[in-house]
Scaffold this motif. Structure first.
Motif, mmCIF file in Angstrom:
data_model
loop_
_atom_site.group_PDB
_atom_site.id
_atom_site.type_symbol
_atom_site.label_atom_id
_atom_site.label_comp_id
_atom_site.label_asym_id
_atom_site.label_seq_id
_atom_site.Cartn_x
_atom_site.Cartn_y
_atom_site.Cartn_z
ATOM 1 N N VAL A 189 0.858 -1.225 -0.017
ATOM 2 C CA VAL A 189 -0.019 0.097 0.022
ATOM 3 C C VAL A 189 1.042 1.312 -0.080
ATOM 4 O O VAL A 189 1.841 1.633 0.667
ATOM 5 C CB VAL A 189 -0.877 -0.078 1.274
ATOM 6 C CG1 VAL A 189 -1.738 1.567 1.284
ATOM 7 C CG2 VAL A 189 -1.842 -1.170 1.075
ATOM 8 N N VAL A 190 0.533 2.360 -0.887
ATOM 9 C CA VAL A 190 1.029 3.425 -1.032
ATOM 10 C C VAL A 190 0.235 4.499 -0.983
ATOM 11 O O VAL A 190 -0.947 4.285 -1.375
ATOM 12 C CB VAL A 190 2.069 3.339 -2.175
ATOM 13 C CG1 VAL A 190 3.003 2.345 -2.343
ATOM 14 C CG2 VAL A 190 1.299 3.649 -3.536
ATOM 15 N N THR A 191 0.551 5.887 -0.486
ATOM 16 C CA THR A 191 -0.309 6.942 -0.897
ATOM 17 C C THR A 191 0.887 8.068 -1.496
ATOM 18 O O THR A 191 1.972 7.988 -1.327
ATOM 19 C CB THR A 191 -0.987 7.534 0.486
ATOM 20 O OG1 THR A 191 0.262 7.787 1.403
ATOM 21 C CG2 THR A 191 -1.742 6.515 0.780
ATOM 22 N N LEU A 192 0.127 8.906 -2.367
ATOM 23 C CA LEU A 192 1.135 9.804 -2.826
ATOM 24 C C LEU A 192 1.449 10.703 -1.984
ATOM 25 O O LEU A 192 2.570 11.311 -2.088
ATOM 26 C CB LEU A 192 0.073 10.628 -3.921
ATOM 27 C CG LEU A 192 -0.225 9.872 -5.187
ATOM 28 C CD1 LEU A 192 -0.974 11.017 -6.202
ATOM 29 C CD2 LEU A 192 0.698 9.158 -5.970
ATOM 30 N N ARG A 193 0.819 11.020 -0.648
ATOM 31 C CA ARG A 193 1.189 11.956 0.316
ATOM 32 C C ARG A 193 2.400 11.232 0.930
ATOM 33 O O ARG A 193 3.139 11.939 1.422
ATOM 34 C CB ARG A 193 0.066 12.371 1.341
ATOM 35 C CG ARG A 193 -0.526 11.241 1.932
ATOM 36 C CD ARG A 193 -1.435 11.456 3.134
ATOM 37 N NE ARG A 193 -1.662 10.264 3.901
ATOM 38 C CZ ARG A 193 -2.486 10.599 5.224
ATOM 39 N NH1 ARG A 193 -3.318 11.379 5.502
ATOM 40 N NH2 ARG A 193 -2.688 9.463 5.912
ATOM 41 N N ALA A 244 -2.596 -0.688 -8.884
ATOM 42 C CA ALA A 244 -3.905 -0.555 -8.982
ATOM 43 C C ALA A 244 -4.222 0.372 -7.942
ATOM 44 O O ALA A 244 -3.782 0.634 -6.829
ATOM 45 C CB ALA A 244 -4.619 -1.969 -8.274
ATOM 46 N N VAL A 245 -5.033 1.240 -8.725
ATOM 47 C CA VAL A 245 -5.836 2.590 -7.784
ATOM 48 C C VAL A 245 -7.070 1.983 -7.181
ATOM 49 O O VAL A 245 -7.767 1.394 -7.664
ATOM 50 C CB VAL A 245 -5.903 3.734 -8.637
ATOM 51 C CG1 VAL A 245 -6.558 4.794 -7.603
ATOM 52 C CG2 VAL A 245 -4.540 4.141 -9.330
ATOM 53 N N CYS A 246 -6.997 2.237 -5.632
ATOM 54 C CA CYS A 246 -7.922 1.702 -5.072
ATOM 55 C C CYS A 246 -8.861 2.861 -4.245
ATOM 56 O O CYS A 246 -8.137 3.866 -3.626
ATOM 57 C CB CYS A 246 -7.408 0.698 -3.890
ATOM 58 S SG CYS A 246 -9.046 0.135 -2.667
ATOM 59 N N VAL A 273 -2.476 1.712 -4.580
ATOM 60 C CA VAL A 273 -2.456 3.118 -4.230
ATOM 61 C C VAL A 273 -3.909 3.512 -3.525
ATOM 62 O O VAL A 273 -4.794 3.372 -4.103
ATOM 63 C CB VAL A 273 -2.411 4.094 -5.592
ATOM 64 C CG1 VAL A 273 -2.380 5.637 -5.195
ATOM 65 C CG2 VAL A 273 -1.220 3.732 -6.507
ATOM 66 N N ASN A 274 -3.856 3.941 -2.201
ATOM 67 C CA ASN A 274 -4.966 4.480 -1.697
ATOM 68 C C ASN A 274 -5.112 5.798 -1.943
ATOM 69 O O ASN A 274 -4.617 6.681 -1.775
ATOM 70 C CB ASN A 274 -4.728 4.335 -0.143
ATOM 71 C CG ASN A 274 -5.813 4.613 0.711
ATOM 72 O OD1 ASN A 274 -6.932 4.944 0.089
ATOM 73 N ND2 ASN A 274 -5.595 4.900 2.128
#
Length: 550
Positions: A316-320, A392-394, A366-367
């Motif tokens: 899991v990753v986030t752009l922030r 995958a964008v979730c 991507v959360n």
């Protein structure tokens, strides 16, 4: 919202009604006998993450969303997750049941007293503490040196004022004065034992092996020497059974045990994972904090102990968080910053390398937050594709299972590719290696460190362990979750640093050594603005404020 009858949830995965023991209206224990009633073996998916910002990146939310998305694709998916601790619930992070449309239910009950498992662990831990001090006082059934008692006390709350305390004050009739400490229950060895035990007999044996202190001649004194294990098992008998609840969309979820991810091994129980695998097609489990902590321990400790091994990893990753590791200031994390995002990819790359070191395939999840731009998402997708990893964008938080369909599809593709030749266990070190070699293997491979230094105190600990038979155990690293290094201020991908181990503890019952690094604490404190302050009890009995943003 109206929840499904839990009997229907259990029936979805063909659990026998006789094995489902109601614990209130929307919670149940599942009898351990159910493990013998199914010969299925589902496919295990490990959800982990990059190192988070202090607020977390929604790993549990993504785990729940993935389970819901798989169910929307017609799969009998089961989530197998950890129980929240009251410390973080009332501290920094708030509740630990996911969020938005991708949550576990009944969320309030799970975040608070649930089925009493954590209370049982606290009671068992402190019963052993009382038996230890009773032995110090009476000198029987074992003689303990009051200055060499190792067993501390526990409570399920963040309370920095209990990190160091004096007990036994008030004169001879009230005990023997000595200094001791409190740990948060999630850091208790009893919690780790509960999470790793295979059955009641194994639970009792592990509890009996707990090292509580030393005799005046230096000989080790264990819980079994105090005849403590049977009483501890009596307190934990019900707690050993996995808990069954449901997702917001009515899918099954086992929520059981909660050892801390940056202090203990950070995974839900072996028994809950086995139960989910016995009744589900796909099992979605998670390990605490980033891949450098929970996932490494899941693989090197939990999987080594249980013989389980995942088919693949969802990272899991986030752009922030990527921009955070790329050096963007906190006030700018919600704004487009292509340069910081690119710099943050180095941090992501280190985690992808670690997954490869274990021989596992991966999908990057991507959360997605509302402020994330399509251009940034495309940049991230291009980066991972260059490394042969699908992204995958979730949008599970806002859209539930429907927002997780892309993630579900990529995960199913990954799993299907492993059917012909499932990944085989690949550990970072052998148990025959020295503790120093084990720590070095973890530090170099997963953290990117160049070397490891042991303080004089840690070396004394290791010397003592040679006489206690602890050298052949796996190592549970205790370090900050905010950095790949042992310094929370070192963001991104630190290079050329030396990891410092300041203390080594033996958790003989759990079956691992704990190597403490940096300023990690086994009793956290509350922040300046605790989450407890935002909780409200409404006239209709509803409780709000347990979750961030609620």
């Amino acid at each position: 919202m109206t929840l499904r009858p839990l009997s229907d949830v259990a029936a979805d995965i063909r659990l026998s009604p006789e094995d489902v023991l109601p614990w209130g209206r929307d919670r149940a224990k599942v009898s351990l006998d159910a493990l013998g009633r199914s010969q299925r073996q589902g496919r295990l998916v490990l959800v982990s993450a990059i190192n988070p910002t202090p607020a977390g990146e929604g790993k549990t939310t993504m785990s729940v969303a993935l389970a819901m998305g798989l169910r929307q694709r017609g799969r009998r998916a089961v989530a197998a997750l950890r129980e929240p601790s009251l410390g973080p619930v009332f501290g920094v992070k708030g509740g630990g049941t996911g969020g938005g449309q991708a949550s576990l239910e009944p969320a309030t009950d799970i975040n608070l007293h649930f089925t009493g498992d954590i209370h049982a662990v606290t009671s068992a831990h402190n019963l052993l503490a009382a038996l230890v001090d009773n032995a110090v006082y009476y000198g029987t059934p074992a003689v303990l040196d009051s200055t060499r008692v190792r067993w501390r006390r526990a409570m399920d709350m963040n309370d920095r004022f209990l990190r160091h305390v004096l007990v036994g004050l008030g004169g001879k009739a009230h005990g023997v004065p000595r200094e001791t400490s409190f740990d948060i229950t999630a850091a208790s060895e009893v919690m780790a034992i509960l999470a790793l035990a295979e059955n009641l007999q194994d639970l009792e044996a592990r509890l009996g092996r707990i090292l509580v202190g030393h005799a005046p001649d230096g000989a080790p004194v264990r819980a079994a020497d105090l005849h403590a294990a049977p009483a501890l098992v009596a307190l934990l008998k019900d707690a050993l059974m996995p808990n069954l609840v449901q997702t917001r969309e009515g899918g099954p979820a086992f929520v059981h045990a909660g050892p801390f991810g940056n202090i203990a091994h950070g995974c839900n129980s072996v028994l809950a994972t086995r139960m989910a695998l016995a009744y589900g097609d796909e099992v979605i489990t998670e390990a605490g904090f980033g891949f450098d902590l929970g996932a490494e321990k899941f693989l090197d400790i939990k999987c080594r102990s249980s013989g389980l091994w995942p088919r693949g990893v969802v990272l899991v990753v986030t752009l922030r968080a990527l921009k955070h590791h790329g050096g963007a200031p906190a006030s700018q994390l919600a704004s487009p910053d292509p340069e910081a995002l690119q710099r943050g990819f180095e941090h992501l790359e280190q985690h992808l390398n670690s997954i490869t070191a274990f021989g596992l395939p991966a999908v990057v999840c991507v959360n997605r937050f509302p402020q994330d731009t399509q251009a940034e998402l495309d940049t991230l997708r291009a980066f991972t594709q260059q490394r042969g990893v699908e992204t995958a964008v979730c949008e599970g938080f806002s859209r539930g299972g429907e927002g997780a369909l892309e993630l579900a599809d990529r995960v199913l593709e990954m799993l299907d590719r492993t059917d012909a030749a499932p990944p085989r266990p690949r550990f970072l070190y052998e148990l025959s290696q020295s503790p120093e070699e084990k720590v070095l293997a973890i530090a170099r491979t997963v953290y990117g460190a160049s070397d490891v230094a042991f303080t004089s105190g840690a070396r004394k600990d290791l010397e003592a362990l040679r006489d206690l038979g602890g050298l052949t155990l796996p190592v549970c690293m205790a370090k900050t979750h905010l950095s790949l290094s042992d310094d929370s201020s070192k963001l991104g991908r630190p290079r050329g640093f030396t990891l410092t181990v300041r203390e080594v503890r033996l958790s003989a019952g759990a079956g691992f050594l704990v190597a403490l690094t940096g300023d990690i604490l086994t009793m956290p404190g509350l922040p300046r603005e605790p989450a407890a302050r935002r909780i409200t009890l409404h006239d209709d009995g509803r409780i709000t404020g347990l979750m961030q943003g609620e």
